[in-house]
Scaffold this motif. Sequence first.
Motif, PDB file in Angstrom:
ATOM      1  N   ARG A 161      23.157 -29.346 -19.990  1.00 46.04           N
ATOM      2  CA  ARG A 161      24.448 -28.659 -19.860  1.00 46.04           C
ATOM      3  C   ARG A 161      24.552 -27.560 -20.910  1.00 46.04           C
ATOM      4  N   PHE A 162      24.907 -26.354 -20.435  1.00 42.30           N
ATOM      5  CA  PHE A 162      25.157 -25.239 -21.352  1.00 42.30           C
ATOM      6  C   PHE A 162      26.626 -24.819 -21.210  1.00 42.30           C
ATOM      7  N   SER A 163      27.295 -24.631 -22.337  1.00 41.62           N
ATOM      8  CA  SER A 163      28.688 -24.183 -22.288  1.00 41.62           C
ATOM      9  C   SER A 163      28.745 -22.662 -22.207  1.00 41.62           C
ATOM     10  N   ILE A 164      29.720 -22.167 -21.431  1.00 38.64           N
ATOM     11  CA  ILE A 164      29.941 -20.715 -21.404  1.00 38.64           C
ATOM     12  C   ILE A 164      31.249 -20.380 -22.118  1.00 38.64           C
ATOM     13  N   ALA A 165      31.779 -21.366 -22.850  1.00 40.81           N
ATOM     14  CA  ALA A 165      32.997 -21.131 -23.619  1.00 40.81           C
ATOM     15  C   ALA A 165      32.602 -20.602 -24.996  1.00 40.81           C
ATOM     16  N   THR A 166      31.845 -19.546 -24.976  1.00 38.98           N
ATOM     17  CA  THR A 166      31.410 -18.945 -26.228  1.00 38.98           C
ATOM     18  C   THR A 166      31.190 -17.445 -25.983  1.00 38.98           C
ATOM     19  N   ALA A 167      31.160 -16.670 -27.042  1.00 32.94           N
ATOM     20  CA  ALA A 167      31.151 -15.194 -26.906  1.00 32.94           C
ATOM     21  C   ALA A 167      30.081 -14.716 -25.911  1.00 32.94           C
ATOM     22  N   THR A 168      30.444 -13.702 -25.119  1.00 32.61           N
ATOM     23  CA  THR A 168      29.557 -13.211 -24.060  1.00 32.61           C
ATOM     24  C   THR A 168      28.204 -12.753 -24.616  1.00 32.61           C
ATOM     25  N   HIS A 169      28.221 -12.065 -25.771  1.00 31.04           N
ATOM     26  CA  HIS A 169      26.926 -11.594 -26.306  1.00 31.04           C
ATOM     27  C   HIS A 169      26.056 -12.780 -26.718  1.00 31.04           C
ATOM     28  N   ASP A 170      26.685 -13.896 -27.121  1.00 32.31           N
ATOM     29  CA  ASP A 170      25.899 -15.090 -27.464  1.00 32.31           C
ATOM     30  C   ASP A 170      25.291 -15.718 -26.202  1.00 32.31           C
ATOM     31  N   VAL A 171      26.089 -15.743 -25.119  1.00 38.69           N
ATOM     32  CA  VAL A 171      25.567 -16.294 -23.860  1.00 38.69           C
ATOM     33  C   VAL A 171      24.386 -15.438 -23.398  1.00 38.69           C
ATOM     34  N   GLU A 172      24.520 -14.119 -23.554  1.00 40.14           N
ATOM     35  CA  GLU A 172      23.456 -13.204 -23.133  1.00 40.14           C
ATOM     36  C   GLU A 172      22.177 -13.448 -23.946  1.00 40.14           C
ATOM     37  N   GLU A 173      22.334 -13.520 -25.262  1.00 36.66           N
ATOM     38  CA  GLU A 173      21.163 -13.725 -26.124  1.00 36.66           C
ATOM     39  C   GLU A 173      20.553 -15.114 -25.851  1.00 36.66           C
ATOM     40  N   ALA A 174      21.439 -16.116 -25.652  1.00 45.36           N
ATOM     41  CA  ALA A 174      20.941 -17.477 -25.402  1.00 45.36           C
ATOM     42  C   ALA A 174      20.131 -17.518 -24.112  1.00 45.36           C
ATOM     43  N   SER A 175      20.609 -16.817 -23.081  1.00 44.70           N
ATOM     44  CA  SER A 175      19.893 -16.871 -21.804  1.00 44.70           C
ATOM     45  C   SER A 175      18.482 -16.297 -21.971  1.00 44.70           C
ATOM     46  N   LYS A 176      18.362 -15.242 -22.802  1.00 44.65           N
ATOM     47  CA  LYS A 176      17.028 -14.660 -23.041  1.00 44.65           C
ATOM     48  C   LYS A 176      16.148 -15.650 -23.795  1.00 44.65           C
ATOM     49  N   ARG A 177      16.729 -16.302 -24.791  1.00 41.65           N
ATOM     50  CA  ARG A 177      15.938 -17.256 -25.584  1.00 41.65           C
ATOM     51  C   ARG A 177      15.456 -18.416 -24.695  1.00 41.65           C
ATOM     52  N   ILE A 178      16.345 -18.894 -23.814  1.00 43.10           N
ATOM     53  CA  ILE A 178      15.960 -20.014 -22.934  1.00 43.10           C
ATOM     54  C   ILE A 178      14.819 -19.560 -22.021  1.00 43.10           C
ATOM     55  N   ALA A 179      14.986 -18.375 -21.430  1.00 40.72           N
ATOM     56  CA  ALA A 179      13.957 -17.873 -20.499  1.00 40.72           C
ATOM     57  C   ALA A 179      12.619 -17.715 -21.218  1.00 40.72           C
ATOM     58  N   ASN A 180      12.645 -17.135 -22.415  1.00 38.84           N
ATOM     59  CA  ASN A 180      11.399 -16.929 -23.156  1.00 38.84           C
ATOM     60  C   ASN A 180      10.762 -18.256 -23.543  1.00 38.84           C
ATOM     61  N   ALA A 181      11.597 -19.196 -23.983  1.00 39.32           N
ATOM     62  CA  ALA A 181      11.066 -20.506 -24.413  1.00 39.32           C
ATOM     63  C   ALA A 181      10.432 -21.219 -23.218  1.00 39.32           C
ATOM     64  N   CYS A 182      11.090 -21.171 -22.069  1.00 39.66           N
ATOM     65  CA  CYS A 182      10.539 -21.853 -20.882  1.00 39.66           C
ATOM     66  C   CYS A 182       9.220 -21.195 -20.474  1.00 39.66           C
ATOM     67  N   ALA A 183       9.176 -19.862 -20.582  1.00 37.31           N
ATOM     68  CA  ALA A 183       7.947 -19.147 -20.194  1.00 37.31           C
ATOM     69  C   ALA A 183       6.786 -19.498 -21.123  1.00 37.31           C
ATOM     70  N   ALA A 184       7.131 -19.931 -22.351  1.00 31.35           N
ATOM     71  CA  ALA A 184       6.066 -20.260 -23.312  1.00 31.35           C
ATOM     72  C   ALA A 184       5.490 -21.658 -23.098  1.00 31.35           C
ATOM     73  N   LEU A 185       6.114 -22.438 -22.212  1.00 28.99           N
ATOM     74  CA  LEU A 185       5.555 -23.782 -21.909  1.00 28.99           C
ATOM     75  C   LEU A 185       4.334 -23.597 -21.021  1.00 28.99           C
ATOM     76  N   THR A 186       3.342 -24.436 -21.205  1.00 32.94           N
ATOM     77  CA  THR A 186       2.135 -24.286 -20.382  1.00 32.94           C
ATOM     78  C   THR A 186       1.877 -25.567 -19.593  1.00 32.94           C
ATOM     79  N   ARG A 187       1.091 -25.440 -18.548  1.00 36.56           N
ATOM     80  CA  ARG A 187       0.833 -26.584 -17.678  1.00 36.56           C
ATOM     81  C   ARG A 187      -0.296 -27.481 -18.194  1.00 36.56           C
ATOM     82  N   SER A 188      -1.055 -26.962 -19.135  1.00 35.49           N
ATOM     83  CA  SER A 188      -2.081 -27.838 -19.720  1.00 35.49           C
ATOM     84  C   SER A 188      -2.107 -27.618 -21.224  1.00 35.49           C
ATOM     85  N   SER A 189      -2.472 -28.680 -21.974  1.00 36.24           N
ATOM     86  CA  SER A 189      -2.456 -28.559 -23.427  1.00 36.24           C
ATOM     87  C   SER A 189      -3.651 -27.710 -23.871  1.00 36.24           C
ATOM     88  N   VAL A 190      -3.424 -26.995 -24.992  1.00 34.68           N
ATOM     89  CA  VAL A 190      -4.515 -26.104 -25.423  1.00 34.68           C
ATOM     90  C   VAL A 190      -5.377 -26.773 -26.504  1.00 34.68           C
TER      91      VAL A 190
END
Length: 404
Positions: A375-404
Motif C-alpha cells: 500500500r502506498f499513500s497519496i496523502a503526501t505532497a505531489t512532488h514527493d509522489v512523483e519522485e517516489a514513483s520514479k524510485r519504485i520504478a527504478n528499484a523494481c527494474a534493478a531486480l534480476t531474475r537470477s542471482s549474480v
Amino acid sequence: MTMRLSRRVSRVSLSANAAAKATATALREAGQDIIDLTTGEPDFDTPEHIKQAAYAAIESGQTKYTPTPGIRALRLAVQQKLAQENGLPYQLSAICIANGAKQVIFNAFAATLDPGDEVLLPAPYWPTFPDSVRFNEGTPVFIESSLAQGCKLTAERLEAFITANTRWLVLNSPGNPSGAIYDQAELESLASVLRRFPNVLILLDELYEHIRFDDQPPIGLLNVAPDLIERTLVVGGVSKTYAMTGWRVGFGAGPETLINAMSVVQSQSTSGASSIGQAAALAAFQGGLAFLPNQVKAYRARRDLLVNVLSAVDGLEVLVPQGGFFVFVCCRGLLGRYCPDGRLVTSDSDVVEYLLEAGVAGVAGNAYGLSPWVRFSIATATHDVEEASKRIANACAALTRSSV
Ligand SMILES: Cc1ncc(COP(=O)(O)O)c(C=O)c1O
C-alpha cells in the motif's frame, strides 16, 4: 518483576501501519532520504473556519464534560448530513458521537460480541477491524478477494462464509487500503444475500465517502436496500474529509438499542468526546464542502501519477483506486527475483524492505490481510509522489531474475 498482561491485550498488537511509519520516521531522523508513503491522513491542514470555531469554543467556556453520546448540536448536524447527503432518515436517538470512527467501531464490537461470535471481514481490510474484534472476544473471519474482483466482496463469497455464528459483516467503501467503491449492482447483490440472514448485523465504514475520483453520485448499501437499516451501523467522521485526524471525532448511526449500549461502553472508557473537538466538527458540518474539490483534485492527480508509472513496471499490477487516498499494488511478479546485493525477494515484506532501501516507505499487504501487495499513500505532497514513483520504478527494474 514480570508484568502479567491480560489475555485480551495479548490478542492484539500495535498497528503495522504505525510500525512502518515509525521505521520511516526513524530513518529520516537518522538523515536518510526517505519518502514516506505510509501515511493514512491528509497532508492538508484543517480548514481555517474549523480552527476558528475551536478557538471560539475555548473562549466561550465550552471546556467541560460533554454528554456521552455527543453534544446535541453536533448530533443534529450529523442527522442533517445523513438525511441530505446520504438520503438516510435517523432519529436523534439513533446517532452517537465518539473519539473518532475508530472508537465507534470499538464500542459496537464491545457492545455486541461474545466469545464464538464471528465477524466477516472482506480482505484487504483496515487492520483495526480484526484487532478490535479480537480485543472484544470475537473471531475475525477473513474473506479474501483478488485483483480480478477489484478487491471487493462478492455475493457468492459472502454467502459461503456466513454461519450460524456470524454476528457482523463489515463493509468499508471507499476501502482502505484498496480504494475500491461498491457500485449499485454489487450492493444490490450483497443485499439480496443479507436479506436471507436476518441475524447478521452490518457495519458500513464510510469514512472516505467524500474522497472519490468518479463523477457518479455516491450510493450506499442503505440507498439500495433501505430495509436493512434496522440492523446496520453507519460509521463516519471528520478525520479524512475535513483533514481533522487529530481532533478525534467520529459518528455512528444505527438501531437505538445498539447506540445506547455503545454509549454505555463509552461512558465507562472515555466519556463524551472532547468539547472542543465537537465544536470544531460542528463547524465542519455547518461550513460545507466548498474546500474539498481542490483537495480531491490533488489526490486524483497523485493517484494518476502513481498509477501511470507503476502500471508500466514489470512485476507490478495496480488496482486503480476509485476513492480514498491509497494505491494498492500487487507485487506477486517481483517474488523470486534478486536484489542487486543477491538477496532473494520472497514476500511483500521483502519488497517493502527493498523499497525502503531505495528511499520509499510503503506498507506490506500482509498488514491488510492480502499478500503479496503493497500500500502506498497519496496523502503526501505531489512532488514527493512523483519522485517516489520514479524510485519504485527504478528499484523494481534493478531486480534480476537470477542471482549474480
Ligand atoms: C477505514 C477506516 N475506518 C476508520 C478509521 C478511523 O478514523 P478516525 O480517525 O475517525 O478514528 C480509519 C483511519 O485510518 C480508516 O482507514
